[in-house]
Each structure stands twice: as C-alpha cells, then as structure tokens.
Design an enzyme around this catalytic site. Structure first.
Site, PDB file in Angstrom:
ATOM      1  N   ASP A 195       0.763  -0.867  -0.229  1.00  0.00           N
ATOM      2  CA  ASP A 195       0.236   0.089   0.147  1.00  0.00           C
ATOM      3  C   ASP A 195       0.804   0.845   0.091  1.00  0.00           C
ATOM      4  O   ASP A 195       2.506   1.490   0.616  1.00  0.00           O
ATOM      5  CB  ASP A 195      -0.745  -0.248   1.615  1.00  0.00           C
ATOM      6  CG  ASP A 195      -1.716   1.361   1.455  1.00  0.00           C
ATOM      7  OD1 ASP A 195      -2.964   1.684   0.615  1.00  0.00           O
ATOM      8  OD2 ASP A 195      -1.170   2.147   1.809  1.00  0.00           O
TER       9      ASP A 195
ATOM     10  N   TYR B 183       2.859  10.336   1.027  1.00  0.00           N
ATOM     11  CA  TYR B 183       3.876   9.433   1.553  1.00  0.00           C
ATOM     12  C   TYR B 183       5.455  10.286   0.855  1.00  0.00           C
ATOM     13  O   TYR B 183       6.064   9.358  -0.273  1.00  0.00           O
ATOM     14  CB  TYR B 183       4.111   8.375   1.296  1.00  0.00           C
ATOM     15  CG  TYR B 183       2.434   7.437   2.308  1.00  0.00           C
ATOM     16  CD1 TYR B 183       2.219   8.429   2.736  1.00  0.00           C
ATOM     17  CD2 TYR B 183       2.099   6.369   1.415  1.00  0.00           C
ATOM     18  CE1 TYR B 183       0.240   7.382   3.701  1.00  0.00           C
ATOM     19  CE2 TYR B 183       1.320   5.724   1.945  1.00  0.00           C
ATOM     20  CZ  TYR B 183       0.506   6.089   3.328  1.00  0.00           C
ATOM     21  OH  TYR B 183      -0.580   5.451   3.540  1.00  0.00           O
TER      22      TYR B 183
ATOM     23  N   LYS C   5      -3.576   5.973  -3.854  1.00  0.00           N
ATOM     24  CA  LYS C   5      -4.509   6.847  -2.991  1.00  0.00           C
ATOM     25  C   LYS C   5      -4.634   7.847  -3.889  1.00  0.00           C
ATOM     26  O   LYS C   5      -3.429   8.183  -4.525  1.00  0.00           O
ATOM     27  CB  LYS C   5      -3.979   7.290  -1.936  1.00  0.00           C
ATOM     28  CG  LYS C   5      -3.922   6.334  -0.797  1.00  0.00           C
ATOM     29  CD  LYS C   5      -3.634   6.312   0.436  1.00  0.00           C
ATOM     30  CE  LYS C   5      -3.672   4.827   1.087  1.00  0.00           C
ATOM     31  NZ  LYS C   5      -2.419   4.596   0.791  1.00  0.00           N
TER      32      LYS C   5
END
Length: 323
Positions: free
Chosen positions: A41, A46, A73
C-alpha cells in the site's frame, strides 16, 4: 479481490519521521517479496511521490510481470515546491507540496502520475485519501461534496474501464466511513489506526455495516504510529501515537497492555499485529516496514501463537481509548 493477510505499508520508505536511503528502501521491498509479501500500500502523499517512486523501482526489478498487488490513493495533487526539511511528518522528501483536490480531473491526473512513479500499467486498488473532518476540519463539507459530485464518479469510471480492480477510501476515522457507506458503493475501506489494541472504535458499528454490504476492510497502522511496535515502551523515547507524541493516558494504557501480554509470554507487537485479524471482516493488515529485519519481525509476529486467554484478558481489561 482476495488479499493476503499481511501486506506492507510504505509511508516509512517515504521518509516518515526519519530519512531512509534509496538502498534501504529497495532492500525492504526485496525482503518483503522474498518473504512472500505480495501486497503493498502506498500513496502520493508518502514522501510526496518518494514512496511510490521507490516502490516502483524495486518492483520493476523484482516483479517485472506485475504480480504484486498495489493500492495507492487519490485526493492530493503534488505541486512542485522549493520547500525543504521536515514537512507534514516527512523528512528529505521529494520537491513537491501536496494539495487536496477530490475533483474528477484531479483524480484522473493523480492516478496517471502514480502509474508513472510506480512504473506500472495499472493499479489494483484505488483509494480516496484522507476524507473526513479529522483531516479537513471546517473544510470537510466542501471536500466531501466535491468528491461525491465529481471525484467518486471518476473512480467508478476507472474501475468500469478496467484500469483498477477495486475502489474505496483510505482514512483515519470511522465517521467518514459510515457517512460514505450511506451514500456510495465501495469495494474496500483502508482504516488506519482505528482498530488496534489501543482503539477499537470501529468494531461494533463499522464492521457490521461492511459485512452487510460486502465491503472488505484493510487495517493500516496496527501499531498506532509506533507506540505498539516494541516492548519496553515504559522506558522508550521518541514514541508516536496517531502521528504525534502520546499523552500520559495513552502511554499508561499502552504499558498496561504490554504488561498483560507479558503475563502470557507474548510480545506487545505480536499481539498488536494480530489483533485486527481477529475480525472476519478484516482482509489484511499492513504495518510499515523499513529494512529486512523489520520484514522478518513482521513475519515472525504474525506466526506467533497467541492463546485465547490473552485476548480474553485484554478484552476484560477494557483497553479501549474512549474518544
């Protein structure tokens, strides 16, 4: 989509809290693959593209056929920036600034940018990131309306076109999960930090709704940002709970949980990692990892036998933080 019980979260290789070298990030992904971990994930947030880029580089080398499952995402666009230093919890990240945007155009642009960084033709699971009042405060209604009126349709279109297999949300609060399940169809919810030994707010209500509607749940942050990731926390420094230093009540509860685990000869991290998987609605748990040693530790923790008596003792002690 069938998910393995254990996946790898990649915020840490995006330099969350501390810098990680490119080589250390590569070794982590390689070790995870070698250990049989096939689900990763990630998110543009990030390291502002850094985690996706590092994951993509490693998988291009070790998984050229694209057999690994990837979730990423949407909801933030990365805008070039000259800012340096620690930002939003990330250290020495890539030169971008994340900007919230849940519109259809932004969803499509974010998806395309992630494909480039990940060096993949497709992404398996696409999640709308960090919707909810906890993140947006007074701006929550506006962001939610944009998502419902625009962005969600774009995610559905990507799924219908076969560009992604599943769509859902990746969030840190239960309220937005319930709010969205009442309005739209989701395949999966990634819930971080809200179904742990320190916080069980989701179990009673959210999981029941997900079971009725066939929505899978992925649990991120099983260590609550690190406070449950080691033994001996009473004398530890630099602990985090929900991305910030823990308050005295939270620390006391964590020590209490650790004491109970020790009574049964089980390490705190092993209990923390396995706790979410007690629920039949939880398909996978995705701790963050940095380095082959943490990968090996995760595998060992998942394999640790935990007696039912320990779970009963933890339940009886009511080790739940009341919001």
């Amino acid at each position: 989509m069938a998910l393995p019980r254990l996946g790898m979260g990649t915020a840490a290789i995006g330099n969350l809290y501390r810098p990680v070298s490119d080589d250390a990030a590569r070794q982590t992904v390689m070790a995870a693959l070698a250990a049989g971990i096939r689900y990763f994930d990630t998110a543009p947030h990030y390291g502002f593209g850094l985690a996706e880029r590092r994951l993509g580089d490693a998988l291009a080398e070790a998984d050229p056929r694209g057999s690994a499952i990837i979730s990423t995402k949407v909801g933030r666009l990365l805008v070039p920036s000259d800012a340096t230093g620690a930002r939003h919890g990330f250290v020495d990240a890539d030169p971008f600034e994340p900007v919230f945007d849940y519109s259809a155009d932004a969803i499509r642009r974010s998806h395309e940018a992630s494909l480039r960084r990940l060096r993949r033709d497709r992404i398996d699971i696409l999640l709308a990131h960090d919707l909810g009042r906890m993140t947006h405060g007074d701006d929550h209604p506006a962001h939610l309306r944009t998502f419902l009126d625009s962005g969600y349709g774009a995610m559905r279109a990507l799924r219908e076109a076969g560009a992604v297999d599943s769509i859902g949300i990746g969030v840190n609060e239960v309220a937005i999960c319930q709010e969205l399940l009442d309005r739209v169809d989701l395949d999966v919810i990634l819930l971080a930090g809200r179904h742990t030994l320190l916080d069980r707010r989701s179990a009673a209500t959210l999981f029941e709704t997900c079971a009725k509607r066939g929505v899978s749940v992925i649990i991120g942050g099983p260590y609550n940002s690190g406070i449950l990731a080691q033994d001996g926390i009473g004398g530890a420094t630099g602990l985090h709970y929900d991305y910030r230093p823990p308050g005295p009540e939270t620390l006391a509860r964590a020590i209490r949980i650790e004491t109970i685990c020790a009574r049964f000869g089980v390490s705190l991290p092993a209990a923390a990692l396995q706790f979410p998987l007690r629920s039949p609605q939880v398909a996978a748990v995705i701790p963050g990892m940095v380095g082959p040693d943490q990968v090996a530790a995760s595998i060992a923790r998942l394999a640790t036998p935990i007696p039912d008596a320990l779970w009963a003792a933890l339940d009886e002690e009511e080790t739940v933080i009341v919001p």
